[in-house]
Motif scaffolding. Structure first.
Motif, PDB file in Angstrom:
ATOM      1  N   MET A   1       0.857  -1.211   0.000  1.00 34.40           N
ATOM      2  CA  MET A   1       0.000   0.000   0.000  1.00 34.40           C
ATOM      3  C   MET A   1       0.880   1.242   0.000  1.00 34.40           C
ATOM      4  O   MET A   1       1.801   1.343   0.797  1.00 34.40           O
ATOM      5  CB  MET A   1      -0.921  -0.032   1.231  1.00 34.40           C
ATOM      6  CG  MET A   1      -1.715   1.246   1.458  1.00 34.40           C
ATOM      7  SD  MET A   1      -2.981   1.557   0.209  1.00 34.40           S
ATOM      8  CE  MET A   1      -4.202   0.334   0.657  1.00 34.40           C
TER       9      MET A   1
ATOM     10  N   GLU B   1      -5.234   2.811  -9.591  1.00 40.99           N
ATOM     11  CA  GLU B   1      -4.418   3.370  -8.507  1.00 40.99           C
ATOM     12  C   GLU B   1      -4.230   4.880  -8.693  1.00 40.99           C
ATOM     13  O   GLU B   1      -4.292   5.645  -7.729  1.00 40.99           O
ATOM     14  CB  GLU B   1      -3.066   2.646  -8.452  1.00 40.99           C
ATOM     15  CG  GLU B   1      -2.071   3.191  -7.442  1.00 40.99           C
ATOM     16  CD  GLU B   1      -2.545   3.095  -5.989  1.00 40.99           C
ATOM     17  OE1 GLU B   1      -3.550   2.416  -5.710  1.00 40.99           O
ATOM     18  OE2 GLU B   1      -1.911   3.758  -5.132  1.00 40.99           O
TER      19      GLU B   1
ATOM     20  N   ARG C   1      -7.412   6.448  -7.647  1.00 41.95           N
ATOM     21  CA  ARG C   1      -7.532   6.390  -6.178  1.00 41.95           C
ATOM     22  C   ARG C   1      -6.756   7.546  -5.529  1.00 41.95           C
ATOM     23  O   ARG C   1      -7.275   8.267  -4.681  1.00 41.95           O
ATOM     24  CB  ARG C   1      -7.001   5.045  -5.647  1.00 41.95           C
ATOM     25  CG  ARG C   1      -7.249   4.815  -4.162  1.00 41.95           C
ATOM     26  CD  ARG C   1      -6.571   3.529  -3.667  1.00 41.95           C
ATOM     27  NE  ARG C   1      -5.135   3.691  -3.518  1.00 41.95           N
ATOM     28  CZ  ARG C   1      -4.538   4.175  -2.427  1.00 41.95           C
ATOM     29  NH1 ARG C   1      -5.252   4.533  -1.376  1.00 41.95           N
ATOM     30  NH2 ARG C   1      -3.221   4.298  -2.385  1.00 41.95           N
ATOM     31  N   ARG C   2      -5.514   7.735  -5.980  1.00 40.54           N
ATOM     32  CA  ARG C   2      -4.686   8.799  -5.393  1.00 40.54           C
ATOM     33  C   ARG C   2      -5.259  10.180  -5.710  1.00 40.54           C
ATOM     34  O   ARG C   2      -5.256  11.077  -4.863  1.00 40.54           O
ATOM     35  CB  ARG C   2      -3.246   8.687  -5.899  1.00 40.54           C
ATOM     36  CG  ARG C   2      -2.550   7.434  -5.414  1.00 40.54           C
ATOM     37  CD  ARG C   2      -1.091   7.392  -5.833  1.00 40.54           C
ATOM     38  NE  ARG C   2      -0.544   6.051  -5.606  1.00 40.54           N
ATOM     39  CZ  ARG C   2       0.711   5.694  -5.837  1.00 40.54           C
ATOM     40  NH1 ARG C   2       1.573   6.589  -6.298  1.00 40.54           N
ATOM     41  NH2 ARG C   2       1.120   4.465  -5.606  1.00 40.54           N
TER      42      ARG C   2
ATOM     43  N   THR D   1       5.913   2.710  -7.603  1.00 42.72           N
ATOM     44  CA  THR D   1       5.071   1.564  -7.254  1.00 42.72           C
ATOM     45  C   THR D   1       4.949   0.686  -8.492  1.00 42.72           C
ATOM     46  O   THR D   1       4.529   1.165  -9.547  1.00 42.72           O
ATOM     47  CB  THR D   1       3.654   2.027  -6.838  1.00 42.72           C
ATOM     48  OG1 THR D   1       3.773   2.956  -5.762  1.00 42.72           O
ATOM     49  CG2 THR D   1       2.799   0.856  -6.401  1.00 42.72           C
TER      50      THR D   1
END
Ligand code: ADP
Ligand code: MG
Length: 187
Positions: free
Chosen positions: A1, A29, A32-33, A143
């Motif tokens: 995470m 992702e 989401r951020r 990531t």
């Protein structure tokens, strides 16, 4: 995470990269951020290369149909030209941008912005894709996501092209590509 860096203790900008194969959840992702940044009342702008019009000309859309508004631009320098006073800049499908995207990311971070870049690290041959290696090198946070190998259920890092076309860029989804692990990619 991924834990977002703390704005209070870090006044300068920075560059985050989300990379991985197709279907690994990069756009999910990124969204989401960006949504979390909006919840924190930060101004957010999102860009994508205009070459990528698979789902929508001015949105970014994940494979699970999550979506946010984005500006489609035909070259990296247009990001600098059209940027407003946003504190957070999202860039999706960065592998399709020209090499100037590297300097654009650095310039935005130097202006104090949080830059979040999503893109394919490798093309369908397993080779580094476009400007992504250099973006990864200059990033502050990286990531790497993985998909599920559709042949064996293992951890997929590769975007295997099912169709028999040899261009590096063939836009498309499940009709052209599937996520595969190293073994199933090379078999
Ligand atoms: P990316 O931007 O990396 O291509 P997306 O964020 O658009 O990925 O899509 C991720 C979603 O794709 C997953 O949440 C899942 O619903 C779906 N999906 C389809 N095929 C796969 C697969 N082989 N492995 C993992 N997720 C998959
Ligand atoms: Mg994506």
């Amino acid at each position: 995470m991924f834990i977002e860096p703390n704005y209070q203790s870090n006044k300068s900008g920075w560059i985050e990269v989300v990379c991985g194969s197709m279907f690994s959840g990069k756009t999910e992702e990124l969204i989401r951020r960006l949504k979390r940044a909006r919840i924190a009342n930060m101004k957010v702008e999102i860009f994508k290369p205009s070459i990528d019009t698979r789902y929508h000309s001015s949105n970014i859309v994940s494979h699970n149909e999550n979506t946010v508004d984005a500006f489609a631009v035909d070259k990296a320098s247009k990001i600098i030209e059209s940027i407003g006073d946003s504190e957070v800049v999202g860039i999706d499908e960065a592998q399709f941008f020209d090499h100037e995207i590297v300097d654009v990311c650095i310039a935005l971070a130097n202006k104090g912005k949080r830059v979040i870049v999503a893109g394919l690290d490798m093309d369908y041959l397993g080779k580094p894709f476009g400007p992504m290696p250099d973006i990864l090198a200059i990033a502050n946070y990286v990531t790497k996501l993985h998909a599920v190998c559709v042949r064996c259920g293992g951890i997929a890092s590769y975007s295997y092209r099912i169709s028999k076309v040899n261009d590096q860029v063939v836009l498309g989804e499940k009709e052209h590509y599937e996520a595969r692990c190293r073994n199933c990619f090379t078999y």
